[in-house]
Design a protein around this motif. Structure first.
Motif, PDB file in Angstrom:
ATOM      1  N   GLU A   1       0.835  -1.207   0.000  1.00  0.00           N
ATOM      2  CA  GLU A   1       0.000   0.000   0.000  1.00  0.00           C
ATOM      3  C   GLU A   1       0.870   1.258   0.000  1.00  0.00           C
ATOM      4  N   ASN A   2       0.291   2.337  -0.450  1.00  0.00           N
ATOM      5  CA  ASN A   2       0.945   3.658  -0.407  1.00  0.00           C
ATOM      6  C   ASN A   2       2.324   3.671  -1.059  1.00  0.00           C
ATOM      7  N   ARG A   3       2.417   3.043  -2.230  1.00  0.00           N
ATOM      8  CA  ARG A   3       3.686   3.067  -2.971  1.00  0.00           C
ATOM      9  C   ARG A   3       3.900   4.475  -3.526  1.00  0.00           C
ATOM     10  N   ARG A   4       5.132   4.922  -3.554  1.00  0.00           N
ATOM     11  CA  ARG A   4       5.460   6.203  -4.186  1.00  0.00           C
ATOM     12  C   ARG A   4       6.058   5.942  -5.560  1.00  0.00           C
ATOM     13  N   HIS A   5       5.508   6.596  -6.571  1.00  0.00           N
ATOM     14  CA  HIS A   5       6.019   6.416  -7.931  1.00  0.00           C
ATOM     15  C   HIS A   5       7.225   7.312  -8.171  1.00  0.00           C
ATOM     16  N   ALA A   6       8.157   6.786  -8.937  1.00  0.00           N
ATOM     17  CA  ALA A   6       9.326   7.584  -9.308  1.00  0.00           C
ATOM     18  C   ALA A   6       8.883   8.759 -10.164  1.00  0.00           C
ATOM     19  N   PRO A   7       9.479   9.953  -9.965  1.00  0.00           N
ATOM     20  CA  PRO A   7       9.170  11.096 -10.831  1.00  0.00           C
ATOM     21  C   PRO A   7       9.635  10.819 -12.266  1.00  0.00           C
ATOM     22  N   GLN A   8       8.993  11.499 -13.223  1.00  0.00           N
ATOM     23  CA  GLN A   8       9.316  11.256 -14.630  1.00  0.00           C
ATOM     24  C   GLN A   8      10.786  11.518 -14.947  1.00  0.00           C
TER      25      GLN A   8
END
Length: 218
Positions: A120-127
Motif C-alpha cells: 500500500e501507499n507506494r510512491r512512484h518515481a518522478p518522470q
C-alpha cells in the motif's frame, strides 16, 4: 524454503548503448536464469521467461527474453498499468532497510517504478528519474493492442542507481541485495504470475519481501 542466490557480475558498459546490452552480456558470458515458478494453480500457464543481470559502476543492466501465446502493450505512459500488459518485473531492496522498489516493464519498454515498505501507499518515481532509464524493446516502443499467436520478445534496460530515488545509492559492489523477478500479464488472454523465487501465499502477490531471493554483487 531455501532462497535462490545469484552472483551478479560487474562489467564495464561505458559508452554502450542500451540496444547493445544483450551483446555485451553475451561477451561477458552472463548466463540467463529462468522465471518459471507457477505459484498459484488457478493460473497454470507458464510462458518461457528468462532474465540476466549485471552491474557497472553506476547502473544495473537487465535483459529479459520471453516467448508467450499473446502480447499487448496498452499502457501509453510510464507509471501506467504496465502489469496488465505483457510485463517483466524486478523487485529489490537495494539499501537493505526494508524499502523495496518495484521496477515493471512491458514489452514496449514502458516502465513503472514504485518504492515503499509495503504494497500500500507506494510512491512512484518522478518522470525525470524514469527518463534516465535507458530501454530497448525488440517489438518497438509504440503501444499496441493484444496480438494473439506465438510471440517472442526481449527488453534490455540500463537502470542507473538514481532510479532508487528514495536513497543515495552510489555503488552495489560487494553488496547482498534481496530481490525477485517476475512475469505477468493480468489482462492477457491467459493471465499468469510467474516468479524466480517461489512465493508461498494463497493469492497472487509479488509484494512480499520474505520470498525474495538474494543477489550477490561482485
Amino acid at each position: 524454503m531455501k532462497m535462490k542466490e545469484l552472483n551478479v557480475k560487474k562489467v564495464s558498459a561505458l559508452h554502450v548503448p542500451v540496444q547493445a546490452v544483450p551483446a555485451l552480456l553475451d561477451q561477458e558470458k552472463v548466463a540467463f536464469q529462468p522465471v518459471d515458478t507457477v505459484n498459484w494453480e488457478q493460473f497454470p500457464y507458464r510462458p518461457s521467461v528468462q532474465f540476466r543481470i549485471a552491474h557497472t559502476s553506476d547502473s544495473i543492466l537487465l535483459h529479459f527474453k520471453v516467448k508467450e501465446a499473446s502480447v499487448r502493450a496498452v499502457a501509453e505512459a510510464d507509471n501506467g498499468r504496465v502489469w496488465e500488459d505483457a510485463c517483466v518485473e524486478f523487485f529489490s531492496v537495494p539499501a537493505g532497510d526494508g524499502i523495496y522498489y518495484n521496477l515493471e516493464c512491458n514489452c514496449a519498454g514502458t516502465l513503472l517504478v514504485g518504492a515503499g515498505a509495503g504494497r500500500e501507499n507506494r510512491r512512484h518515481a518522478p518522470q525525470e528519474v524514469l527518463d534516465k532509464v535507458q530501454r530497448w524493446a525488440s517489438l518497438g516502443r509504440t503501444p499496441f493492442d493484444e496480438q494473439v499467436g506465438d510471440c517472442y520478445w526481449e527488453v534490455a534496460l540500463i537502470v542507473p542507481y538514481t532510479t532508487f530515488f528514495l536513497h543515495e545509492i552510489t555503488s552495489l559492489d560487494g553488496k547482498s541485495v534481496r530481490a525477485n523477478f517476475y512475469k505477468c500479464g493480468d489482462r492477457l488472454q491467459t493471465p499468469h504470475f510467474l516468479s524466480w523465487n517461489p512465493i508461498e501465499l494463497e493469492k497472487p502477490n509479488f509484494h512480499c519481501q520474505e520470498f525474495f531471493g538474494r543477489l550477490l554483487f561482485e
